[in-house]
Every structure is written in C-alpha cells, then in structure tokens.
Write a protein that holds these residues in place. Structure first.
Motif, mmCIF file in Angstrom:
data_model
loop_
_atom_site.group_PDB
_atom_site.id
_atom_site.type_symbol
_atom_site.label_atom_id
_atom_site.label_comp_id
_atom_site.label_asym_id
_atom_site.label_seq_id
_atom_site.Cartn_x
_atom_site.Cartn_y
_atom_site.Cartn_z
ATOM 1 N N ILE A 67 0.674 -1.014 0.007
ATOM 2 C CA ILE A 67 -0.022 -0.050 -0.159
ATOM 3 C C ILE A 67 0.967 1.151 -0.097
ATOM 4 N N ILE A 68 1.820 1.218 0.859
ATOM 5 C CA ILE A 68 2.902 2.464 0.802
ATOM 6 C C ILE A 68 3.434 2.721 -0.493
ATOM 7 N N ARG A 69 4.096 1.528 -1.047
ATOM 8 C CA ARG A 69 4.672 1.591 -2.388
ATOM 9 C C ARG A 69 3.780 2.223 -3.416
ATOM 10 N N ASP A 70 2.404 1.709 -3.547
ATOM 11 C CA ASP A 70 1.629 2.407 -4.369
ATOM 12 C C ASP A 70 1.211 3.815 -4.047
ATOM 13 N N ARG A 71 1.160 4.150 -3.045
ATOM 14 C CA ARG A 71 1.147 5.447 -2.553
ATOM 15 C C ARG A 71 2.057 6.592 -3.026
ATOM 16 N N LEU A 72 3.085 5.945 -2.741
ATOM 17 C CA LEU A 72 4.517 6.874 -3.190
ATOM 18 C C LEU A 72 4.654 7.153 -4.476
ATOM 19 N N GLN A 73 3.978 6.199 -5.373
ATOM 20 C CA GLN A 73 4.125 6.299 -6.771
ATOM 21 C C GLN A 73 3.251 7.335 -7.447
ATOM 22 N N ASN A 102 13.805 0.418 -5.222
ATOM 23 C CA ASN A 102 13.339 -0.047 -6.423
ATOM 24 C C ASN A 102 12.493 0.865 -7.106
ATOM 25 N N ILE A 103 11.839 2.114 -6.522
ATOM 26 C CA ILE A 103 11.072 3.074 -6.951
ATOM 27 C C ILE A 103 11.782 4.439 -7.213
ATOM 28 N N ASN A 104 13.045 4.381 -6.939
ATOM 29 C CA ASN A 104 14.015 5.358 -6.890
ATOM 30 C C ASN A 104 13.663 6.490 -6.089
ATOM 31 N N LYS A 105 13.182 6.146 -5.031
ATOM 32 C CA LYS A 105 12.776 7.467 -3.893
ATOM 33 C C LYS A 105 13.464 7.046 -2.877
ATOM 34 N N PRO A 106 14.861 6.878 -2.629
ATOM 35 C CA PRO A 106 15.310 6.639 -1.343
ATOM 36 C C PRO A 106 15.079 7.581 -0.095
#
Length: 216
Positions: A67-73, A102-106
C-alpha cells in the motif's frame, strides 16, 4: 525531499507535519490514513487489509508495504514525501529501504523530534477537555475558572490516556519500539535529532535548516 518523521506522544509531531506539508508542498503520508483510504476505495490491497482488520488482527507487513509503495508512486510524491507512522519495526525499515530503492525514491532524512520525558508528561497530563470540544492546558492555556469550560460552562475532564501513569507507560512503549529504529537510521547516517522543547516556530526553524539543502 524524502522524509520519515519520528516523535513521541506530545512532541508536536502532528503540528510540525502540517507545517512541513504547507512549506515544502510534499504530502504527509500517514499509514493509518492510506490504509483506510484503500479499504474505502476497495483496492486489491485494501480488500486484503480489511480481511485482517475485520478480525482485529494487525495488517501483515507485505500488505502494508504494498500500500505504501503504491501511494509513493502517485503524482503528488514527485517532489518528495513525508512518512509518518511507518516504519515501526526493523523488518519494516528493511522492507521500506528495498521498496524505496526499487522505485528510486530513497530516504534522504529521518527527523526525530526529541523532547525530555518530563516535559512530555507535563504537556500531556496537563490537558483538560470539555464535552463541547473545547480544550485547555493547566500550564499553557488554563481556563478562567478552574475546572470549568469558558465556552459553555461545562465541567472539564482529563482523558484517560492523559493521566500521568498512562502517559509514562505510553512513553516507555514508544521508546522501546522506536529506539532500535533510531539506532538503525543513525547508523545509516541520515538521522537528525530536532530539539522539540522550544516554540512551534523555533522547532520548525530547526527543521527548515536541516531540510532546505535538500529542496528540489
């Protein structure tokens, strides 16, 4: 800028989060809020989360991190984000690190608003509330008549979770859960402690001094 915000109960984290969102135009991402949003919208991950929530169980890390991964994108995170309420454990921190890479948002900065326990106890245990919604503080915003609401004349009361013994217990639990994460991010060199004992303006100035160099 990509931020995680830590702070014990009574540290003013919510107030600073609002200031951060307004000043830097980045979304304040609370895990509780996005969980409820996914459940309400009936997303696949929300449906999975609801199965656990309906049984009174904790939502598993793999569902929560999804859910967090989807939100951050989403598009509002293109210039950064502020995570609040996550991670809460070392395994969550490791999972978050992998997802962000993985989503390049460290993560760039972990802000820890630090306030001595004695002051936190004074802040929380001094709060008084009225059934009409008005709130007071015995030290910082006392009612004109002790024990009486100035707005409606009702009797003021202390919430159970503001009692000193309960506050001490809340702080002990917070410290036990958060200290490993503080050490984890400190060892990674991205933790910054913020002195939370001053005014809202003073604390926010410290935060700006830390974050302005990361501004995009």
């Amino acid at each position: 800028m990509n931020i995680v915000l830590f702070g014990p109960p009574g540290a003013g984290k919510g107030t600073q989060a609002k200031e951060l969102t307004k000043h830097y135009n980045i979304p304040h991402i609370s895990t509780g809020d996005i969980l409820r949003a996914n459940v309400r919208e009936g997303t696949n991950l929300g449906i999975k989360a609801k199965e656990y929530m309906d049984k009174g169980e904790l939502v598993p890390d793999e569902v929560l991190i999804g859910i967090i991964r989807d939100r951050l994108q989403l598009s509002d995170c293109k210039d950064g984000y502020m995570l609040d309420g996550y991670p809460r454990t070392l395994p969550q921190a490791e999972a978050l690190k992998e997802i962000l890479e993985n989503i390049n948002k460290p993560l760039e900065v972990v802000l820890n608003i630090d306030v001595p326990d004695k002051e936190l106890i004074d802040r929380l245990s001094g709060r008084r509330t009225c059934s009409c919604g008005e709130s007071y503080h015995l030290m910082f915003n006392p009612p004109l008549d002790e024990g009486t609401c100035g707005a409606c004349g009702g009797k003021l009361y202390q919430r159970d979770d503001d009692r000193e013994d309960v506050v001490r217990q809340r702080l002990e639990i917070y410290a036990a859960k958060t200290m490993p994460l503080i050490d984890y991010y400190n060892n990674r060199g991205i933790l910054v402690n913020i002195d939370g004992t001053g005014s809202v303006e003073d604390v926010f100035k410290q935060i700006r001094d830390v974050l302005d160099p990361y501004r995009k």
